[in-house]
Scaffold this motif. Structure first.
Motif, PDB file in Angstrom:
ATOM      1  N   HIS A   1       9.406  16.081  58.768  1.00 50.13           N
ATOM      2  CA  HIS A   1       8.200  16.651  59.377  1.00 50.13           C
ATOM      3  C   HIS A   1       7.941  18.054  58.807  1.00 50.13           C
ATOM      4  O   HIS A   1       6.799  18.488  58.677  1.00 50.13           O
ATOM      5  CB  HIS A   1       8.360  16.780  60.892  1.00 50.13           C
ATOM      6  CG  HIS A   1       8.472  15.461  61.612  1.00 50.13           C
ATOM      7  ND1 HIS A   1       7.648  14.391  61.373  1.00 50.13           N
ATOM      8  CD2 HIS A   1       9.308  15.060  62.595  1.00 50.13           C
ATOM      9  CE1 HIS A   1       7.985  13.399  62.181  1.00 50.13           C
ATOM     10  NE2 HIS A   1       8.989  13.777  62.927  1.00 50.13           N
TER      11      HIS A   1
ATOM     12  N   GLN B   1      -1.022  16.703  62.594  1.00 49.27           N
ATOM     13  CA  GLN B   1      -0.939  16.074  61.269  1.00 49.27           C
ATOM     14  C   GLN B   1      -1.936  16.641  60.270  1.00 49.27           C
ATOM     15  O   GLN B   1      -1.678  16.632  59.077  1.00 49.27           O
ATOM     16  CB  GLN B   1      -1.122  14.564  61.402  1.00 49.27           C
ATOM     17  CG  GLN B   1       0.032  13.926  62.157  1.00 49.27           C
ATOM     18  CD  GLN B   1      -0.122  12.443  62.308  1.00 49.27           C
ATOM     19  OE1 GLN B   1      -1.145  11.979  62.814  1.00 49.27           O
ATOM     20  NE2 GLN B   1       0.863  11.688  61.870  1.00 49.27           N
TER      21      GLN B   1
ATOM     22  N   VAL C   1      -0.600  10.431  66.355  1.00 51.75           N
ATOM     23  CA  VAL C   1       0.746   9.986  66.687  1.00 51.75           C
ATOM     24  C   VAL C   1       0.772   9.048  67.900  1.00 51.75           C
ATOM     25  O   VAL C   1       1.570   8.122  67.966  1.00 51.75           O
ATOM     26  CB  VAL C   1       1.645  11.227  66.912  1.00 51.75           C
ATOM     27  CG1 VAL C   1       2.985  10.831  67.457  1.00 51.75           C
ATOM     28  CG2 VAL C   1       1.793  12.008  65.620  1.00 51.75           C
TER      29      VAL C   1
ATOM     30  N   TRP D   1       3.927  16.635  62.580  1.00 52.01           N
ATOM     31  CA  TRP D   1       4.463  15.269  62.448  1.00 52.01           C
ATOM     32  C   TRP D   1       4.029  14.775  61.071  1.00 52.01           C
ATOM     33  O   TRP D   1       2.885  14.977  60.672  1.00 52.01           O
ATOM     34  CB  TRP D   1       3.851  14.397  63.539  1.00 52.01           C
ATOM     35  CG  TRP D   1       4.516  13.078  63.759  1.00 52.01           C
ATOM     36  CD1 TRP D   1       4.543  12.027  62.888  1.00 52.01           C
ATOM     37  CD2 TRP D   1       5.238  12.646  64.925  1.00 52.01           C
ATOM     38  NE1 TRP D   1       5.246  10.983  63.435  1.00 52.01           N
ATOM     39  CE2 TRP D   1       5.681  11.333  64.686  1.00 52.01           C
ATOM     40  CE3 TRP D   1       5.547  13.252  66.145  1.00 52.01           C
ATOM     41  CZ2 TRP D   1       6.421  10.604  65.617  1.00 52.01           C
ATOM     42  CZ3 TRP D   1       6.280  12.515  67.065  1.00 52.01           C
ATOM     43  CH2 TRP D   1       6.709  11.205  66.801  1.00 52.01           C
ATOM     44  N   GLU D   2       4.921  14.128  60.368  1.00 46.74           N
ATOM     45  CA  GLU D   2       4.570  13.710  59.009  1.00 46.74           C
ATOM     46  C   GLU D   2       3.454  12.661  59.014  1.00 46.74           C
ATOM     47  O   GLU D   2       3.210  12.018  60.023  1.00 46.74           O
ATOM     48  CB  GLU D   2       5.794  13.183  58.254  1.00 46.74           C
ATOM     49  CG  GLU D   2       6.224  11.804  58.644  1.00 46.74           C
ATOM     50  CD  GLU D   2       7.228  11.202  57.645  1.00 46.74           C
ATOM     51  OE1 GLU D   2       7.629  11.850  56.684  1.00 46.74           O
ATOM     52  OE2 GLU D   2       7.599  10.042  57.868  1.00 46.74           O
ATOM     53  N   GLY D   3       2.772  12.514  57.902  1.00 43.76           N
ATOM     54  CA  GLY D   3       1.776  11.453  57.785  1.00 43.76           C
ATOM     55  C   GLY D   3       0.370  11.927  57.525  1.00 43.76           C
ATOM     56  O   GLY D   3      -0.447  11.162  57.023  1.00 43.76           O
TER      57      GLY D   3
END
Ligand code: FAD
Lengths: 330, 256
Positions: free
Chosen positions: B39, B150, B165, B183-185
């Motif tokens: 993250h 994100q 998320v 948060w990753e992505g």
């Protein structure tokens, strides 16, 4: 002494839906904590009037004494700190010694606000009570590969913990609860509402809810080979009435969007069938798919962790196996 | 001009096997190596982008021993301007301790007249998975916090934050100064180029001593779950296995 569970509704848009599966699991888990009564507070659905009957039915089945709801109209959009205030008010109203929620993004966030406001510890992703005097629990760390034992004593007023998704199976309580509905009032400050959702946008091409709710997931990993190699994976998912889920390698390479990622930093799924194609089964991926009822692996490597952990496996190139399966099904 | 503090953690690389230290008190990364929590790689990317868009700066911070400078240099190599290491044994620090130590740095910089407008942390570390450092930090600093951020864009003294998320994309509009847990992505972390690597190698890392003793995480012990006994039934090899696989799909009731 009671246990308060933060519960989440299944689907806001579906009037007939009850509590999420994770919330039912946490209610079951709550009965293993040393409290006499289990109360619930409904988050994610402000209730001016009565909560939906399906929510109440789940609460009764799980033996809930009181279901706390809030009439506060400013909470129709998510604001974690404000939700935490509601949870704290419910904990005080019901005399809670323990406060638990599902280890979902939302559950962890709301609990962390309560823990921060109270200055108490908050172990996340608890899977079991290992000792009750003094209370010690085990929690998942390192993506679920390692269990950590921690003390969870209520000596500082309120012991707070989240419960890992699918760590326990939901079981009805030995006797149903009355599930009295009680409204909790809170005074919210500007600060409580400073970080509130202003708008919800459906993402183009869908979101993770299609994946987490699917009964069948066809998973695809690096073994797919490229962004333009998903045709047979998609065809198989469609034929089985399921969704496509992918590994992190696939999303970091930009082959598929992140909302399709399964794992520690993606979605946690629990479908009836997970068909994992070209996925090695690293622990961070396993963290997201291990609750699947049946796992079938298709992999060129018979030694891949996904193969050894699966119930069934086919050893071979997914781009040969899947078309043959589709043909067999047609 | 948005001055960003981004906090990263050195964690054992557990994409392979997970091995505990001999005394069972921690995860041993000596053979697998160490990395930055995933993250946080995205948090660094967001920090560098926000600073570039607004003409601001990025300071990267870690709490750890001398070895954790490796993770600071990784962030410097992709564009962070300054690096701070809080000199401490990270394993003795629980999430509340880490939040307190970061808050101390934020306050010190504020009193020097160089405040951070935005503080980014990873949503949860890859090893301890605590999900709370950023939220505790926000409470200590009395700032708004969005968890699971994100995508981030700054406009004037406000932040537009997006998170998918928990399902459909949720949009937040928060005033600065603020704290975000990433948060990753939402973003693709960039790779360092040669000149970035060279700059990172030579950059100065400021070392600070935390005040006060940590409370700890309450860890009593760790155990690695034994691998479940394999009961896999191999249905065959290659496309010849397709009929058997379809039989199984029928038995499972997923096709008729
Ligand atoms: C903090 C952290 C968080 C993470 N979170 C996640 C997460 O949420 N989700 C996640 O998935 N990962 C996550 N990871 C990454 C994880 O460790 C692995 O790197 C990743 O899951 C590997 O993806 P993969 O199995 O697709 O690729 P690989 O490990 O490269 O495996 C590819 C597999 O495909 C097989 N294969 C190759 N070609 C074919 C073919 N033609 N047909 C059939 N099989 C073939 C190979 O035998 C191999 O088993 C995380 C890592 C870290 C450090």
């Amino acid at each position: 002494m009671s246990v308060l569970v933060v519960v989440e509704p299944e689907d806001l848009d579906d009037a007939g839906a009850g509590l999420s599966v994770v919330s039912q699991e946490v209610l079951t888990f709550a009965r293993s904590l040393p409290g006499e009564d289990v109360d619930a507070v409904l988050v994610g659905l402000p209730c001016a009037g009565a909560p939906p009957e399906a929510v109440l039915a789940h609460c009764r089945e799980q033996g809930v004494r009181t279901l706390h709801v809030t009439p506060e109209p400013r909470l129709d959009r998510y604001a974690a700190r404000a939700w935490a205030r509601v949870v704290e008010a419910a904990a005080e109203a019901g005399g809670a010694a323990y406060l638990v929620a599902g280890g979902t993004a939302r559950g962890n966030e709301v609990l962390a606000h309560v823990a921060a406001a109270r200055g108490v510890p908050m172990p996340c992703n608890v899977v079991a009570v290992v000792q009750s005097e003094p209370l010690e629990v085990e929690r998942q760390v390192v993506g679920g590969a390692v269990l950590e034992r921690v003390a969870l004593a209520a000596e500082r007023g309120l012991a707070v913990a989240s419960v890992a998704g699918h760590a326990v199976a939901p079981e009805p309580a030995p006797s149903p609860g009355p599930a009295h509905v009680e409204a909790v009032a809170v005074e919210l400050s500007e600060a409580d509402l400073a970080a509130q959702v202003v708008r919800v946008e459906a993402k183009e091409g869908g979101d993770a809810s299609a994946l987490t709710g699917a009964h069948v997931v066809v998973g695809a990993g690096r073994g797919v080979g490229g962004a333009d190699q998903f045709d047979d994976v998609e065809a198989l998912a469609a034929r089985l009435g399921g969704a496509v889920g992918v590994s992190r390698v696939v999303t970091s390479l930009g082959w598929r969007p992140h909302h399709e990622q399964v794992g520690q930093t993606g979605s946690r799924i629990a479908p009836d069938l997970y068909l994992a194609c070209g996925i090695s089964g690293a622990i961070q991926h396993w963290a997201g798919c291990s609750s699947s009822k049946t796992i079938i692996a298709i992999n060129t490597d018979g030694e891949a962790p996904m193969v050894t952990k699966a119930r069934y496996a086919v050893i071979g190139d997914m781009h040969e196996v899947i078309p043959a399966v589709l043909e067999e099904l047609s | 001009m948005t001055d960003v503090l981004v906090c990263v953690k050195r964690v054992p690389d557990t994409s392979g096997e997970v091995v505990l230290t001999a005394d069972g008190s921690g995860v041993d990364g000596r053979y697998a190596g160490y990395t930055m929590s995933s993250h946080e790689e995205c948090a660094v990317e967001i920090a560098v982008t926000v600073a570039a868009d607004t003409g601001g700066s990025v300071t990267v911070l870690t709490l750890g021993d001398d070895d954790s400078v490796e993770q600071l240099r990784a962030a410097l190599a992709v564009g962070a301007d300054e690096a701070v290491r809080i000199d401490a044994a990270a394993e003795d620090y629980g999430p509340a301790d880490v939040a307190a130590a970061i808050a101390e740095v934020v306050r010190a910089r504020e009193s020097e007249g160089r405040p951070f407008d935005l503080v980014l942390v990873g949503n949860d570390a890859a090893d301890t998975g605590d999900h709370q450092v950023g939220i505790r930090l926000a409470h200590l600093l009395d700032r708004p916090v969005v968890a699971g951020a994100q995508e981030v864009a700054v406009s004037g003294d406000r932040l537009d934050v997006r998170s998918s998320v928990s399902g459909p994309t949720e949009v937040f509009d928060v005033p600065l100064p603020a704290v975000l847990t990433v948060w990753e992505g939402g973003v693709d972390p960039r790779y360092p180029n040669i000149s970035g690597r060279m700059r990172a190698k030579k950059a100065r890392v400021e070392v600070l001593e935390p005040s006060g003793a940590p409370q700890g995480s309450g860890r009593l012990g760790l155990r690695v779950l034994p691998p479940p006994a394999s009961n896999v039934e191999v249905l065959g090899e290659g496309k010849a296995a397709a009929p058997r696989l379809v039989d199984v799909l029928r038995e499972l009731g997923v096709v008729r």
